[in-house]
Design a protein around this motif. Structure first.
Motif, PDB file in Angstrom:
ATOM      1  N   LYS A   6       0.831  -1.202   0.000  1.00  0.00           N
ATOM      2  CA  LYS A   6       0.000   0.000   0.000  1.00  0.00           C
ATOM      3  C   LYS A   6       0.864   1.250   0.000  1.00  0.00           C
ATOM      4  O   LYS A   6       0.585   2.207  -0.716  1.00  0.00           O
ATOM      5  N   ALA A   7       1.914   1.235   0.802  1.00  0.00           N
ATOM      6  CA  ALA A   7       2.809   2.393   0.871  1.00  0.00           C
ATOM      7  C   ALA A   7       3.491   2.617  -0.472  1.00  0.00           C
ATOM      8  O   ALA A   7       3.588   3.752  -0.943  1.00  0.00           O
ATOM      9  N   HIS A   9       2.383   1.677  -3.409  1.00  0.00           N
ATOM     10  CA  HIS A   9       1.349   2.138  -4.340  1.00  0.00           C
ATOM     11  C   HIS A   9       1.070   3.622  -4.126  1.00  0.00           C
ATOM     12  O   HIS A   9       0.933   4.380  -5.081  1.00  0.00           O
ATOM     13  N   ALA A  10       1.011   4.050  -2.866  1.00  0.00           N
ATOM     14  CA  ALA A  10       0.738   5.447  -2.552  1.00  0.00           C
ATOM     15  C   ALA A  10       1.839   6.351  -3.109  1.00  0.00           C
ATOM     16  O   ALA A  10       1.557   7.420  -3.652  1.00  0.00           O
ATOM     17  N   GLU A  48      -5.452   7.094   4.748  1.00  0.00           N
ATOM     18  CA  GLU A  48      -4.454   6.104   5.158  1.00  0.00           C
ATOM     19  C   GLU A  48      -3.627   5.670   3.949  1.00  0.00           C
ATOM     20  O   GLU A  48      -2.413   5.541   4.011  1.00  0.00           O
ATOM     21  N   THR A  49      -4.311   5.428   2.835  1.00  0.00           N
ATOM     22  CA  THR A  49      -3.654   5.159   1.566  1.00  0.00           C
ATOM     23  C   THR A  49      -4.013   6.309   0.639  1.00  0.00           C
ATOM     24  O   THR A  49      -5.124   6.348   0.102  1.00  0.00           O
TER      25      THR A  49
END
Length: 78
Positions: A6-7, A9-10, A48-49
Motif C-alpha cells: 500500500k505504501a 502504491h501510494a 491512510e492510503t
C-alpha cells in the motif's frame, strides 16, 4: 507485506499526480492559459492510503474560454 505494498502504491500515485500537474500546466501554457492555483490537493493525501486529486483552482473567464476553444478544436480534428 500488505502495508508495504500500500505504501509503495501510494508513492507511485503521488508521483503520478505530481507529473500530471506538470503535464497539465505545460499543456495549458501551450494554449495561453495559466491556472495559478493548479496543484495536487493536499487534502487528498490525508487518507491512510493516499489517492491524490488535482486542484485546478482559480480560472479566469478568459482562461476558461481558451480551454473551451482548444477542446472544441481538438474535437474537430478527430
Amino acid at each position: 507485506m500488505e502495508a508495504e505494498q500500500k505504501a509503495g502504491h501510494a508513492v507511485v500515485c503521488m508521483e503520478e499526480a505530481d507529473e500530471a500537474v506538470v503535464e497539465l500546466r505545460d499543456a495549458l501554457a501551450g494554449i495561453g492559459v495559466v491556472l495559478p492555483s493548479l496543484r495536487v490537493d493536499p487534502l487528498s493525501y490525508a487518507r491512510e492510503t493516499p489517492c491524490p486529486a488535482l486542484d485546478l483552482g482559480y480560472c479566469s473567464v478568459d482562461g476558461a474560454r481558451r480551454i473551451v476553444a482548444a477542446l472544441r478544436e481538438a474535437g474537430r480534428e478527430r
